[in-house]
Design an enzyme around this catalytic site. Structure first.
Site, PDB file in Angstrom:
ATOM      1  N   GLU A 145       0.952  -1.192   0.074  1.00 17.75           N
ATOM      2  CA  GLU A 145      -0.058  -0.243   0.031  1.00 17.75           C
ATOM      3  C   GLU A 145       0.880   1.291  -0.082  1.00 17.75           C
ATOM      4  OE1 GLU A 145      -3.175   0.021  -0.180  1.00 17.75           O
ATOM      5  OE2 GLU A 145      -3.804  -1.833   0.384  1.00 17.75           O
ATOM      6  N   CYS A 157      -2.019   9.729   2.328  1.00 20.41           N
ATOM      7  CA  CYS A 157      -1.334   8.961   1.214  1.00 20.41           C
ATOM      8  C   CYS A 157      -2.340   9.362   0.115  1.00 20.41           C
ATOM      9  CB  CYS A 157      -1.369   7.542   1.384  1.00 20.41           C
ATOM     10  SG  CYS A 157      -2.971   6.753   1.859  1.00 20.41           S
TER      11      CYS A 157
HETATM   12  P1  NAD Z   1       8.262   4.696   4.944  1.00 18.04           P
HETATM   13  O1  NAD Z   1       8.426   3.777   3.623  1.00 18.04           O
HETATM   14  O2  NAD Z   1       9.043   5.772   5.377  1.00 18.04           O
HETATM   15  O3  NAD Z   1       8.109   3.695   6.233  1.00 18.04           O
HETATM   16  C1  NAD Z   1       6.969   2.796   6.336  1.00 18.04           C
HETATM   17  C2  NAD Z   1       7.506   1.362   7.366  1.00 18.04           C
HETATM   18  O4  NAD Z   1       8.709   0.988   6.786  1.00 18.04           O
HETATM   19  C3  NAD Z   1       7.946   2.224   8.604  1.00 18.04           C
HETATM   20  O5  NAD Z   1       7.399   1.158   9.523  1.00 18.04           O
HETATM   21  C4  NAD Z   1       9.405   2.227   8.834  1.00 18.04           C
HETATM   22  O6  NAD Z   1       9.945   1.636  10.008  1.00 18.04           O
HETATM   23  C5  NAD Z   1       9.677   0.935   7.694  1.00 18.04           C
HETATM   24  N1  NAD Z   1      10.922   1.010   7.152  1.00 18.04           N
HETATM   25  C6  NAD Z   1      11.651   2.488   6.893  1.00 18.04           C
HETATM   26  N2  NAD Z   1      12.992   2.067   6.316  1.00 18.04           N
HETATM   27  C7  NAD Z   1      12.855   0.840   5.977  1.00 18.04           C
HETATM   28  C8  NAD Z   1      13.772   0.025   5.359  1.00 18.04           C
HETATM   29  N3  NAD Z   1      15.077   0.546   4.710  1.00 18.04           N
HETATM   30  N4  NAD Z   1      13.705  -1.209   5.120  1.00 18.04           N
HETATM   31  C9  NAD Z   1      12.470  -1.907   5.573  1.00 18.04           C
HETATM   32  N5  NAD Z   1      11.643  -0.930   6.235  1.00 18.04           N
HETATM   33  C10 NAD Z   1      11.711   0.262   6.256  1.00 18.04           C
HETATM   34  O7  NAD Z   1       6.583   5.345   5.070  1.00 18.04           O
HETATM   35  P2  NAD Z   1       6.378   6.485   6.050  1.00 18.04           P
HETATM   36  O8  NAD Z   1       7.087   7.778   5.885  1.00 18.04           O
HETATM   37  O9  NAD Z   1       5.925   5.968   7.386  1.00 18.04           O
HETATM   38  O10 NAD Z   1       4.794   7.018   5.469  1.00 18.04           O
HETATM   39  C11 NAD Z   1       4.656   7.631   4.193  1.00 18.04           C
HETATM   40  C12 NAD Z   1       4.567   7.245   2.975  1.00 18.04           C
HETATM   41  O11 NAD Z   1       3.465   5.868   2.928  1.00 18.04           O
HETATM   42  C13 NAD Z   1       4.096   8.110   1.878  1.00 18.04           C
HETATM   43  O12 NAD Z   1       4.570   7.541   0.816  1.00 18.04           O
HETATM   44  C14 NAD Z   1       2.458   7.697   1.768  1.00 18.04           C
HETATM   45  O13 NAD Z   1       2.056   8.107   0.688  1.00 18.04           O
HETATM   46  C15 NAD Z   1       2.599   6.232   2.035  1.00 18.04           C
HETATM   47  N6  NAD Z   1       1.187   5.713   2.615  1.00 18.04           N
HETATM   48  C16 NAD Z   1       0.583   4.892   1.850  1.00 18.04           C
HETATM   49  C17 NAD Z   1      -0.724   4.474   2.470  1.00 18.04           C
HETATM   50  C18 NAD Z   1      -1.425   3.514   1.478  1.00 18.04           C
HETATM   51  O14 NAD Z   1      -2.488   3.039   2.244  1.00 18.04           O
HETATM   52  N7  NAD Z   1      -1.468   3.291   0.288  1.00 18.04           N
HETATM   53  C19 NAD Z   1      -1.322   4.806   3.833  1.00 18.04           C
HETATM   54  C20 NAD Z   1      -0.379   5.888   4.445  1.00 18.04           C
HETATM   55  C21 NAD Z   1       0.789   6.148   3.867  1.00 18.04           C
END
Ligand code: NAD
Length: 471
Positions: free
Chosen positions: A215, A249
């Site tokens: 997602e 998002c």
């Molecule tokens: P992110 O991708 O930075 O982090 C998401 C998760 O991944 C966190 O739990 C984090 O600890 C983990 N993570 C971070 N770096 C990692 C790595 N190198 N390896 C593995 N895991 C890792 O996203 P965010 O900043 O938490 O959220 C914002 C993003 O999420 C935006 O792009 C937004 O559009 C998207 N988003 C999508 C939805 C949806 O339903 N489609 C909902 C909310 C947010």
């Protein structure tokens, strides 16, 4: 001796693997009881959740109720209502050639599931997939985001109070913990976050051929047609954009507005923003209804996008006030942006709205066709020919006509992206299915097919040829 987090994860995974068959054979009542416990806990510990989200980024209580609690409560109710029928074998019709057989689809749990959640709706986006995974009968390892640390601790406390680790376990931690989790073998990974990290997750999953739901995010456009109910449209866009301080998002990332209604749109938007966050004229910064950017790193990131746009000629129509001490960025509207600015090259994920004008809808389609497919696309128009044209000529995870964000609350519609904005779906039955394997079960009741077995005599060959002709 203190156990490291990695050792604890491995210990829990061992326990979870040994409980997979028990969970697979768990009854609807047992799953419902687990969901009911979750709902009772969250409804009786609301204040703790309000406090946690306020500490994380000053999320207003009303937004916690609307966008975090309500969604989860409705999802639990929906699961409880339908789980019995979804768990039953789903009969299918029999093709003529296989007459005498009976087939059905049996949803079985995927097994050991990893859920990785983001920080922006840190309760909803961790717990909604958990609800689906529990309903489908899985063992679950849940990792909330480290950036919303207070909500993460709330979730950890809740899961520890409610479930045995062999069924559901919450592990708190950052990218390092995530990386360790991703190196383990799961049956399914449900990840919500950015497309960049989504690629890392998918690459890790590929090593074990683990299925994934991604997602993700991206740049979701809103398109305002020449014939539009402007008063309601500007309110809906202001709500969709500035809710959660733009950190949604499916928020409209930028707007295309028809040149005929451009000035009307900008004036209306300014009024809508003031009426939402400055109704008492004490200034938007003092509004209790306006959240903050989650941390300094993200504040700097959004300010960098704003500065780059201004340097390259963008005009601030409204807002642009900053307070680094509280990660405050006021609701901001930009015009005269160009597509090569950084603000149009990455997801904004903050309260800045670039507004572009267009003359013909083909210009809009032409631009969107060159870009990644967004998570959401919004069309505001009273003209059905216009909306149909936009919908037919674009691809997005979801599309909404004359509103924003509300698709997330519809439990009969799939929620998810397409390509760069995501893989797989969630919400309602789609969420249950995402955590299930659709096992095909076929029961043979005759011995009719023996006429087709070798040796292929003249008679057998004739029969096989008839099959090609008639079936
Ligand atoms: P992110 O991708 O930075 O982090 C998401 C998760 O991944 C966190 O739990 C984090 O600890 C983990 N993570 C971070 N770096 C990692 C790595 N190198 N390896 C593995 N895991 C890792 O996203 P965010 O900043 O938490 O959220 C914002 C993003 O999420 C935006 O792009 C937004 O559009 C998207 N988003 C999508 C939805 C949806 O339903 N489609 C909902 C909310 C947010």
């Amino acid at each position: 001796m203190n156990q490291s987090i990695e050792e604890r994860i491995q210990e829990v995974l061992f326990l979870q693997k040994s409980s997979l068959l028990r969970l697979k054979n768990s009854s609807a009542n047992e799953r419902i009881e687990k969901l009911q416990k979750l709902q009772n806990y969250m409804l009786s510990h609301q204040q703790e959740l309000f406090d946690a989200l306020y500490q994380d980024f000053r999320k207003p209580t009303s937004e916690v109720i609307l966008a975090e609690l309500l969604g989860v409560k409705r999802e639990i109710d929906h699961m409880i209502k339908h789980i019995r029928s979804w768990m039953k074998p789903q009969k299918v019709t029999t093709p003529l050639l296989l007459l005498g057989t009976q087939g059905h689809i049996q949803y079985e749990p995927k097994g050991l599931c990893l859920i990785i959640a983001p920080w922006n709706y840190p309760f909803n986006l961790a717990i909604n997939p958990l609800v689906h995974a529990i309903a489908a009968g899985n063992a679950i390892m849940l990792k909330p985001s480290e950036l919303s640390e207070h909500t993460s601790s709330y979730i950890k406390k809740m899961i520890t109070a409610l479930y045995d680790p062999s069924d559901v376990f919450c592990v708190e931690g950052d990218a390092q913990v995530s990386t360790f989790l991703l190196a383990q073998k799961f049956d399914h990974i449900f990840f919500t976050g950015s497309p960049a990290i989504g690629k890392i997750v998918m690459a890790a999953a590929a090593k074990h051929l683990t299925s994934v739901t991604l997602e993700l995010g991206g740049k979701s456009p809103a398109i305002i047609g020449p014939s539009v109910d402007m008063d309601s449209s500007v309110q809906k866009i202001a709500w969709g954009k500035y809710l959660n301080n733009g950190q949604t998002c499916i928020a409209p990332d930028y707007v295309f507005v028809h040149e005929k209604v451009h000035f009307q749109f900008l004036a209306g938007l300014e009024n809508a923003i003031n009426s939402f966050y400055n109704a008492d004229s004490k200034g938007i910064e003092n509004s209790g209804d306006y959240a903050r950017i989650v941390n300094r790193r993200h504040f700097d990131r959004v300010v960098r996008l704003l500065d780059d746009a201004k340097e390259k000629g963008a005009k601030v129509i409204f807002g642009g006030e900053l307070n680094p001490e509280t990660n405050y960025i006021s609701p901001t509207v930009l015009s005269q942006c160009t597509f090569d600015m950084a603000i149009m090259q990455e997801e904004i994920f903050g309260p800045i709205l670039p507004v572009f004008t267009y003359r013909s809808e083909e210009e809009v389609i032409d631009y969107l066709s060159r870009e990644e497919k967004p998570l959401a696309l919004y069309v505001f128009s009273e003209d059905k020919v216009f909306t149909d044209f936009i919908l037919k000529n674009t691809s997005s995870g979801s599309s909404v006509v004359n509103d924003c964000l509300i698709q997330f609350g519809h439990s009969s519609l799939p929620f998810g992206g397409v390509n760069n904005s995501g893989i797989g779906k969630s919400g309602g039955k789609f969420g249950f299915e995402e955590f299930s394997h659709f096992k095909a079960v076929l029961v043979q009741k005759t011995n009719f097919l023996r006429y087709f077995y070798p040796p292929y005599t003249l008679r057998t060959k004739w029969l096989i040829e008839q099959v090609l002709k008639w079936f």
